[in-house]
Design a protein around this motif. Structure first.
Motif, PDB file in Angstrom:
ATOM      1  N   ALA A   1       0.855  -1.194   0.000  1.00 51.78           N
ATOM      2  CA  ALA A   1       0.000   0.000   0.000  1.00 51.78           C
ATOM      3  C   ALA A   1       0.888   1.241   0.000  1.00 51.78           C
ATOM      4  O   ALA A   1       1.499   1.569   1.017  1.00 51.78           O
ATOM      5  N   SER A   2       0.951   1.928  -1.125  1.00 54.07           N
ATOM      6  CA  SER A   2       1.803   3.117  -1.246  1.00 54.07           C
ATOM      7  C   SER A   2       1.055   4.411  -0.990  1.00 54.07           C
ATOM      8  O   SER A   2       1.638   5.487  -1.059  1.00 54.07           O
ATOM      9  N   ILE A   3      -0.246   4.309  -0.723  1.00 52.89           N
ATOM     10  CA  ILE A   3      -1.063   5.472  -0.375  1.00 52.89           C
ATOM     11  C   ILE A   3      -1.765   5.160   0.942  1.00 52.89           C
ATOM     12  O   ILE A   3      -2.447   4.136   1.061  1.00 52.89           O
ATOM     13  N   ILE A   4      -1.573   6.030   1.918  1.00 50.58           N
ATOM     14  CA  ILE A   4      -2.173   5.859   3.237  1.00 50.58           C
ATOM     15  C   ILE A   4      -3.129   7.009   3.493  1.00 50.58           C
ATOM     16  O   ILE A   4      -2.745   8.177   3.430  1.00 50.58           O
ATOM     17  N   HIS A   5      -4.375   6.676   3.788  1.00 49.18           N
ATOM     18  CA  HIS A   5      -5.381   7.697   4.109  1.00 49.18           C
ATOM     19  C   HIS A   5      -5.892   7.433   5.512  1.00 49.18           C
ATOM     20  O   HIS A   5      -6.224   6.298   5.867  1.00 49.18           O
ATOM     21  N   PHE A   6      -5.955   8.499   6.322  1.00 48.55           N
ATOM     22  CA  PHE A   6      -6.440   8.308   7.691  1.00 48.55           C
ATOM     23  C   PHE A   6      -7.198   9.529   8.184  1.00 48.55           C
ATOM     24  O   PHE A   6      -7.045  10.640   7.673  1.00 48.55           O
ATOM     25  N   HIS A   7      -8.019   9.295   9.197  1.00 49.51           N
ATOM     26  CA  HIS A   7      -8.752  10.351   9.889  1.00 49.51           C
ATOM     27  C   HIS A   7      -8.135  10.535  11.270  1.00 49.51           C
ATOM     28  O   HIS A   7      -7.803   9.551  11.937  1.00 49.51           O
ATOM     29  N   PRO A   8      -7.998  11.785  11.731  1.00 52.36           N
ATOM     30  CA  PRO A   8      -7.364  12.047  13.025  1.00 52.36           C
ATOM     31  C   PRO A   8      -8.385  11.973  14.165  1.00 52.36           C
ATOM     32  O   PRO A   8      -9.498  12.492  14.051  1.00 52.36           O
ATOM     33  N   TYR A   9      -7.998  11.327  15.239  1.00 55.55           N
ATOM     34  CA  TYR A   9      -8.904  11.167  16.378  1.00 55.55           C
ATOM     35  C   TYR A   9      -8.373  11.868  17.618  1.00 55.55           C
ATOM     36  O   TYR A   9      -7.184  11.785  17.920  1.00 55.55           O
TER      37      TYR A   9
ATOM     38  N   GLN B   1     -13.430  11.996  15.809  1.00 57.51           N
ATOM     39  CA  GLN B   1     -12.608  12.679  14.818  1.00 57.51           C
ATOM     40  C   GLN B   1     -12.456  14.153  15.171  1.00 57.51           C
ATOM     41  O   GLN B   1     -13.424  14.839  15.519  1.00 57.51           O
ATOM     42  N   ARG B   2     -11.210  14.642  15.076  1.00 51.76           N
ATOM     43  CA  ARG B   2     -10.938  16.079  15.249  1.00 51.76           C
ATOM     44  C   ARG B   2      -9.822  16.456  14.296  1.00 51.76           C
ATOM     45  O   ARG B   2      -8.695  15.986  14.431  1.00 51.76           O
ATOM     46  N   ASP B   3     -10.153  17.299  13.328  1.00 54.29           N
ATOM     47  CA  ASP B   3      -9.187  17.661  12.288  1.00 54.29           C
ATOM     48  C   ASP B   3      -8.287  18.783  12.796  1.00 54.29           C
ATOM     49  O   ASP B   3      -8.642  19.949  12.731  1.00 54.29           O
ATOM     50  N   ALA B   4      -7.123  18.391  13.293  1.00 56.59           N
ATOM     51  CA  ALA B   4      -6.204  19.360  13.873  1.00 56.59           C
ATOM     52  C   ALA B   4      -4.779  19.022  13.454  1.00 56.59           C
ATOM     53  O   ALA B   4      -4.384  17.848  13.436  1.00 56.59           O
ATOM     54  N   TYR B   5      -4.020  20.047  13.129  1.00 59.63           N
ATOM     55  CA  TYR B   5      -2.637  19.875  12.706  1.00 59.63           C
ATOM     56  C   TYR B   5      -1.844  19.063  13.718  1.00 59.63           C
ATOM     57  O   TYR B   5      -1.066  18.170  13.345  1.00 59.63           O
ATOM     58  N   GLU B   6      -2.031  19.350  15.002  1.00 65.81           N
ATOM     59  CA  GLU B   6      -1.214  18.691  16.022  1.00 65.81           C
ATOM     60  C   GLU B   6      -1.522  17.198  16.153  1.00 65.81           C
ATOM     61  O   GLU B   6      -0.725  16.453  16.735  1.00 65.81           O
TER      62      GLU B   6
ATOM     63  N   CYS C   1       0.852  10.046   2.027  1.00 62.43           N
ATOM     64  CA  CYS C   1       0.052   9.969   3.250  1.00 62.43           C
ATOM     65  C   CYS C   1      -0.806  11.230   3.338  1.00 62.43           C
ATOM     66  O   CYS C   1      -0.265  12.343   3.333  1.00 62.43           O
ATOM     67  N   TYR C   2      -2.102  11.073   3.395  1.00 62.88           N
ATOM     68  CA  TYR C   2      -2.970  12.256   3.436  1.00 62.88           C
ATOM     69  C   TYR C   2      -4.178  12.003   4.332  1.00 62.88           C
ATOM     70  O   TYR C   2      -4.554  10.860   4.596  1.00 62.88           O
ATOM     71  N   GLY C   3      -4.758  13.096   4.798  1.00 60.41           N
ATOM     72  CA  GLY C   3      -5.877  13.015   5.717  1.00 60.41           C
ATOM     73  C   GLY C   3      -7.198  13.333   5.056  1.00 60.41           C
ATOM     74  O   GLY C   3      -7.447  12.972   3.908  1.00 60.41           O
ATOM     75  N   THR C   4      -8.048  14.048   5.761  1.00 62.19           N
ATOM     76  CA  THR C   4      -9.415  14.243   5.308  1.00 62.19           C
ATOM     77  C   THR C   4      -9.860  15.666   5.616  1.00 62.19           C
ATOM     78  O   THR C   4      -9.046  16.553   5.858  1.00 62.19           O
ATOM     79  N   LEU C   5     -11.173  15.870   5.600  1.00 56.58           N
ATOM     80  CA  LEU C   5     -11.821  17.114   6.018  1.00 56.58           C
ATOM     81  C   LEU C   5     -12.912  16.756   7.014  1.00 56.58           C
ATOM     82  O   LEU C   5     -13.365  15.603   7.056  1.00 56.58           O
ATOM     83  N   PRO C   6     -13.383  17.705   7.802  1.00 56.77           N
ATOM     84  CA  PRO C   6     -14.572  17.428   8.606  1.00 56.77           C
ATOM     85  C   PRO C   6     -15.710  16.943   7.700  1.00 56.77           C
ATOM     86  O   PRO C   6     -15.980  17.532   6.652  1.00 56.77           O
TER      87      PRO C   6
END
Length: 323
Positions: free
Chosen positions: A68-76, A83-88, A105-110
């Motif tokens: 898997a060369s692409i990783i997508h995740f949501h921050p908790y 879920q809380r979308d925060a840089y830290e 590696c990339y994240g999401t949006l609310p």
């Protein structure tokens, strides 16, 4: 003889359904494999997902080692488990994963309208973490979902329970595309409905210099948006994509769906694959690593191989938006 005949019929059906327009893409056997490790569901709805920093990093690295060369995740949030979308929260995960493996590696949006993002947000608020991560050099792709749709399950509709509208106003889409142009990020388009593809391709042309979007075709068995995960549905989207953004890269994913049975057809058509606990039905017992291993085996059985992150980056450089 019966097996040979069936194989000939299947091949003929493939040619009739897809024509020759996919031949250039299918000639490249390097298939992108993305894993979406958790999603916005929380452990109440998807008990096996990783939510802590250590859990996400561990599973991401293990999946990368299996192709898997692409990783997508949501921050908790470590306190609330939501879920809380925060840089830290994002930054340490991305930094730790990329220090061990070469991945996108990339994240999401609310998830605007869902339980964790019920209040209206401005475009700047929704993309605040993306902006800061991109300024820090931690992103290559960003979610930019080009449209809005109703999110309801078959089971809750029958009981009279109302779903929600996943909302992406045009101003939010434009803001996301402007950030992508400014920082050189590839927009990752989730295509929940055909209209998402039409609006997304047209808006991308309004931002000269924006990197080529990646079209992630979203299917579902349990939710009532768009199409179910069927071969005819893939072909319908590909016909539209050939008109709207010829040569663009695309992959198959889902929400409340298992797309693994379609992998041989996806590889044949020159597409790419996403698996993971974000995408499968709630309560799924097969974890991210096992799903990645299974997808890789199916890709190889179909005559493909999993692409490296370097190959994915190079592939995207070769695609240009039509005028």
């Amino acid at each position: 003889m019966m097996e040979d005949g069936f194989g000939q019929m299947k091949a003929a059906s493939r040619k009739n359904n897809t024509g020759d327009k996919m031949s250039e893409q299918s000639a490249d056997s390097a298939v992108w494999l993305e894993v979406a490790v958790n999603g916005p569901w929380s452990r109440e709805r998807q008990p096996e997902i990783p939510i802590t920093e250590d859990e996400i990093v561990e599973q991401a690295i293990a999946c990368a080692h299996e192709g898997a060369s692409i990783i997508h995740f949501h921050p908790y949030d470590p306190v609330t488990g939501r879920q809380r979308d925060a840089y830290e929260i994002y930054a340490p995960v991305i930094e730790r994963v990329r220090s061990e493996v070469d991945v996108i590696c990339y994240g999401t949006l609310p998830f605007a309208g869902d339980v964790d993002a019920k209040e209206a947000m401005s475009a700047e608020q929704r993309f605040a973490a993306v902006d800061k991560l991109a300024r820090s050099g931690l992103l290559e792709w960003s979610v930019v979902d080009p449209g809005s749709t109703n999110i309801s399950t078959r089971s809750t509709l029958a009981s009279g329970h109302e779903g929600f509208v996943y909302t992406n106003p045009e101003s939010h889409i434009r803001h996301g595309l402007e950030l992508c142009r400014h920082y050189g990020l590839h927009p990752s388009y989730a295509i929940y409905e055909p209209a998402f593809m039409r609006l997304g391709s047209e808006l991308a042309r309004c931002y000269p210099g924006v990197p080529q979007p990646v079209y992630r075709l979203m299917f579902s068995d349990t939710l009532t948006f768009g199409f179910p995960p069927r071969v005819w549905a893939i072909d319908a989207y590909l016909e539209l994509l050939a008109e709207e953004d010829p040569g663009a890269r695309w992959m198959v994913a889902g929400l409340g769906a298992e797309v693994a049975p379609l992998i041989d057809e996806i590889v044949y058509r020159g597409g790419h694959v996403r698996v993971g606990l974000e995408d499968v039905p709630m309560g799924h017992k097969i974890g991210n690593l096992a799903q990645v291993k299974d997808a890789r085996a199916r890709i190889e059985a179909a005559g493909g191989r999993t692409a490296t992150a370097a190959e994915i980056r190079q592939s995207l450089k070769q695609v240009r938006l039509p005028n």
